[in-house]
Design a protein around this motif. Sequence first.
Motif, short mmCIF file in Angstrom:
data_model
loop_
_atom_site.label_atom_id
_atom_site.label_comp_id
_atom_site.label_asym_id
_atom_site.label_seq_id
_atom_site.Cartn_x
_atom_site.Cartn_y
_atom_site.Cartn_z
N ASP A 81 40.55 39.42 33.35
CA ASP A 81 40.03 40.70 33.81
C ASP A 81 41.18 41.55 34.37
O ASP A 81 41.82 41.17 35.32
N PRO A 82 41.40 42.73 33.79
CA PRO A 82 42.52 43.55 34.28
C PRO A 82 42.27 44.13 35.66
O PRO A 82 43.22 44.36 36.40
N ASP A 83 41.01 44.34 36.03
CA ASP A 83 40.76 44.93 37.34
C ASP A 83 41.15 43.98 38.45
O ASP A 83 41.77 44.36 39.43
N VAL A 84 40.75 42.74 38.28
CA VAL A 84 41.11 41.78 39.33
C VAL A 84 42.60 41.51 39.30
O VAL A 84 43.22 41.25 40.34
N PHE A 85 43.18 41.64 38.12
CA PHE A 85 44.62 41.37 38.02
C PHE A 85 45.42 42.35 38.85
O PHE A 85 46.50 42.04 39.34
N ARG A 86 44.85 43.54 39.04
CA ARG A 86 45.54 44.52 39.88
C ARG A 86 45.78 43.94 41.26
O ARG A 86 46.87 44.04 41.82
N SER A 87 44.70 43.36 41.83
CA SER A 87 44.87 42.78 43.18
C SER A 87 45.89 41.66 43.15
O SER A 87 46.70 41.52 44.08
N VAL A 88 45.84 40.88 42.09
CA VAL A 88 46.75 39.73 42.03
C VAL A 88 48.19 40.21 41.99
O VAL A 88 49.06 39.71 42.71
N LEU A 89 48.43 41.24 41.18
CA LEU A 89 49.81 41.71 41.06
C LEU A 89 50.27 42.40 42.35
O LEU A 89 51.42 42.26 42.76
N ASN A 90 49.34 43.08 43.00
CA ASN A 90 49.70 43.70 44.26
C ASN A 90 50.08 42.68 45.31
O ASN A 90 50.88 42.96 46.20
N PHE A 91 49.50 41.53 45.18
CA PHE A 91 49.88 40.46 46.10
C PHE A 91 51.36 40.14 45.98
O PHE A 91 52.06 39.96 46.98
N TYR A 92 51.83 40.09 44.74
CA TYR A 92 53.25 39.80 44.58
C TYR A 92 54.10 40.93 45.14
O TYR A 92 55.15 40.72 45.71
N ARG A 93 53.62 42.15 44.92
CA ARG A 93 54.44 43.28 45.33
C ARG A 93 54.50 43.43 46.83
O ARG A 93 55.56 43.67 47.38
N THR A 94 53.33 43.33 47.48
CA THR A 94 53.31 43.64 48.90
C THR A 94 53.21 42.41 49.78
O THR A 94 53.40 42.51 50.97
N GLY A 95 52.90 41.27 49.20
CA GLY A 95 52.76 40.09 50.02
C GLY A 95 51.40 39.94 50.64
O GLY A 95 51.14 38.98 51.35
N LYS A 96 50.52 40.89 50.40
CA LYS A 96 49.19 40.80 50.98
C LYS A 96 48.17 40.81 49.84
O LYS A 96 48.24 41.64 48.95
N LEU A 97 47.24 39.91 49.95
CA LEU A 97 46.19 39.83 48.94
C LEU A 97 44.95 40.53 49.47
O LEU A 97 44.48 40.24 50.57
N HIS A 98 44.47 41.48 48.70
CA HIS A 98 43.30 42.22 49.14
C HIS A 98 42.11 41.86 48.27
O HIS A 98 42.25 41.49 47.11
N PHE A 99 40.95 42.00 48.83
CA PHE A 99 39.73 41.68 48.12
C PHE A 99 38.95 42.97 47.93
O PHE A 99 38.43 43.54 48.89
N PRO A 100 38.85 43.44 46.69
CA PRO A 100 38.13 44.70 46.47
C PRO A 100 36.63 44.50 46.65
O PRO A 100 36.06 43.50 46.23
N ARG A 101 36.03 45.47 47.30
CA ARG A 101 34.65 45.28 47.69
C ARG A 101 33.66 45.30 46.54
O ARG A 101 32.60 44.73 46.62
N TYR A 102 34.04 45.98 45.48
CA TYR A 102 33.08 46.11 44.40
C TYR A 102 33.09 44.89 43.49
O TYR A 102 32.33 44.79 42.56
N GLU A 103 34.01 43.99 43.76
CA GLU A 103 34.21 42.86 42.86
C GLU A 103 33.21 41.76 43.19
O GLU A 103 32.86 41.55 44.34
N CYS A 104 32.82 41.07 42.17
CA CYS A 104 31.92 39.92 42.38
C CYS A 104 32.75 38.76 42.92
O CYS A 104 33.87 38.52 42.49
N ILE A 105 32.16 38.06 43.84
CA ILE A 105 32.94 37.06 44.56
C ILE A 105 33.31 35.88 43.67
O ILE A 105 34.43 35.36 43.72
N THR A 106 32.40 35.50 42.79
CA THR A 106 32.71 34.33 41.96
C THR A 106 33.77 34.68 40.92
O THR A 106 34.66 33.89 40.64
#
Lengths: 646, 242
Positions: A87-112
């Motif tokens: 999923d490219p949308d979730v991958f955004r968060s994953v890649l941002n983790f590498y960039r900023t060191g912080k992992l964020h959880f987007p609210r609109y995303e399904c938890i599973t």
Amino acid sequence: MAAGVAAWLPFARAAAIGWMPVANMPMPVAPSEKNKRQDELIILNVSGRRFQTWRNTLDRYPDTLLGSSEKEFFYNEESKEYFFDRDPDVFRSVLNFYRTGKLHFPRYECITSYDEELAFFGIIPEIIGDCCYEEYKDRKRENAERLMDDQEDNKDAKLPNMTFRETMWRAFENPHTSTMALVFYYVTGFFIAVSVITNVVETVPCGSSPNQKEVPCGERYTVAFFCMDTACVMIFTVEYLMRLFAAPSRYRFMRSVMSIIDVVAILPYYIGLVMTDNEDVSGAFVTLRVFRVFRIFKFSRHSQGLRILGYTLKSCASELGFLLFSLTMAIIIFATVMFYAEKGSSSSKFTSIPASFWYTIVTMTTLGYGDMVPKTIAGKIFGSICSLSGVLVIALPVPVIVSNFSRIYHQNQRADKRRAQKKARLARIRISKTGSAVQSSAFLHSKRNGLFNEALELTVRPDQRLSKSTSLLESQHHHLLHCLEKTTVSEHHHRKFCLSNLQKNHEFVDEQYYQQSYLEAGMQNYPSRSPSLSSQDGVTGTCCTRRSKKHHKPLPNTSAPAHIPPLKHTHQLGLQELSTIHIQPLSTSRSSLNMRVDEQAPLNCQSSQITTAIISIPTPPVTTPEGDAHLPAGPAHQNVVKVSAL
Amino acid sequence: MCSPSKRTQWREELQHFRKDCGFSKKVLLNCCLVRRIITLVSPNPKDSVEDELELSAVRHRPEGLEQLEAQTRFSRKELQILYRGFKNECPSGIVNEETFKEIYAQFFPQGDATTYAHFLFNAFDTDHNGSVSFEDFVMGLSILLRGTVQEKLNWAFNLYDINKDGFITKEEMLDIMKAIYDMMGKCTYPVLREEAPRQHVEVFFQKMDKNKDGVVTIDEFIDCCQNDENIMRSMHLFENVL
């Protein structure tokens, strides 16, 4: 280490030059940067959306998929990019983790789906940043509860062969499963009601005989009431015993709240039977009868609302406690004030502070019985303040309790609704699946089987390698800490203290070890070494007399901040320093860890012992300034390298 | 933290205001007084909002790449890498002391690196304006990584000389030493004794203070260090850092 901070590592290392003139000991060798590549952009193609980033950015977290060589499996030769079918949308968060060191959880995303993506990319969800962690945990909990509810529904289904005991237990817990259970349920409910009403009516004054004052019905119709009571108690006893027999875990059943209520409900009767009609104990007997009112709590098996209320109160225990505490404080304050304010007036009911407690409670809860009223002006003023503040203090924790109750209640409603809708839903799904023709279903069936086999092969991923090469970053950081250790040198001790082990420099140790070693044992010489590592024990015999200190703990391989004790061996003449420094993983427990490869400065003795996880790295020995050439023959030392795979 | 710069900002603003609007000095002073009273009386949120506005308004852009290349001994690519890392952590372009301490403390999780970070900050902040810009940062790094041994020792001396008077006294050295030992934290092996820093300082002074006058001057320091093999070798330790 946070990603951004990794960029500052060169600065921290450069600043370490500030320690150099102060240090009295030689510094360890810096890790060399083999094949230092120029930083390059790499392309990550996730389901068609292309992301680009520096290779160094991804290398910051070497124990994830993208940071390790695992991504090579996804390399596409023709397009020179890494392709991930995710999923490219979730991958955004994953890649941002590498960039900023912080992992964020987007609210609109399904938890599973989010969890799955994180699992795929090898990132543990615990490192989600504080900003999003609450949300994540809440959603996860909701989801888990929902799944649990679904599972519970399945439990209702009757298993093919259940023993009589299990059937009975199922009947008790879920009355709607069989007719007998339903009958039993209603009968017990009826008898509980009868018993409660009996207790109540017992005390009502029935008609009076002309010469006596009014007697309560209980004393007038003693026999009738006794019979009723006996009947009810017998039913309850039988019910309790049957439940006890049917319970899968008797011990747990006996400890549960409902069974305790059952016992408390029937016990007074039996105690009353046993006790004689003694004047001394009749007072106690009367008290016991009060416990009969607990029978009303048995209704909670019959009413879900009651159970929810009980559960809410339990979960809001802290709010209730706070309410109680603040009320108590306010009561004491106002009671004191009222007492002193009313002290002056004559015939004041406020005779003491505890007497004023009653007034304060009645006023704060806005009851206002009027049996105690202030008469002085000051008393009246403080009394009005008291009543106003009472409203406030009570109103504060109430919404919390209410919202908790509402949440749990709605959850239960949802569960019931879902259960009702489930059958219809399953039916619809079945229809849609079997909609296709018969032959295609057979084809799909076989294809599914084939795919399944394929999937089996793929899911056996290459296991984590035992000896993972640690990242350059980590080794550099550890070298930095090593330098710091070397800088903080304790005093040079005289050579005559040959027999004792005196450390030369300080090392980082972990809390546990520190407490163990120092707060208990003191700085004594530690006697023995553990034989588990094959060491060159025999070699020490040839060295000069000294006791070597060895501390050895088994290799930890958890992902929690593991403790690695220092393994240290000093030579008295201060010529060689050997230290195996195990530096605590630097990141917090919420980030991923990698333990380092230790560097060791051995003496000229043969030092390489290689076991599966222990590697020794010979580096040239470093002599201290006052070195005479009297190097002892190799003392035993352990070159221990701890590597971990996550 | 921001008050000296805030005051100067007000003064500058006032001057412009005066020039533009031709108000008399007295009127302006009164306005200033009124403003002071208001800020004294009003609750803190107002102040912090102003502070926030100020901080966010501060955007420091470094000098051009060519100038920095000329002033330091880094190549263009190295400067690029350095700046990218710098900007990532400090998007506003400057590091203030708090951020500096936080960043440095992350490297030493077991101890308390704030005191040493404070001294380090002062060493990097060569113009003493309370913040380290990218130029300061890069100049400092240039000396530390690419400078001659003389320059490095000079830098170290500057670090130890807290009040920058050209002499290292025992008290200054003790402060520095305590800061270094603080970074080790509590859980060390063996236990750090209370007098360990003091003893270390004694050793240091014995070595460095040739004329035994209780202070170490820059010449004594450099001389002594140049005669010490260990120190000389360790100076070259971090040369390949970037």
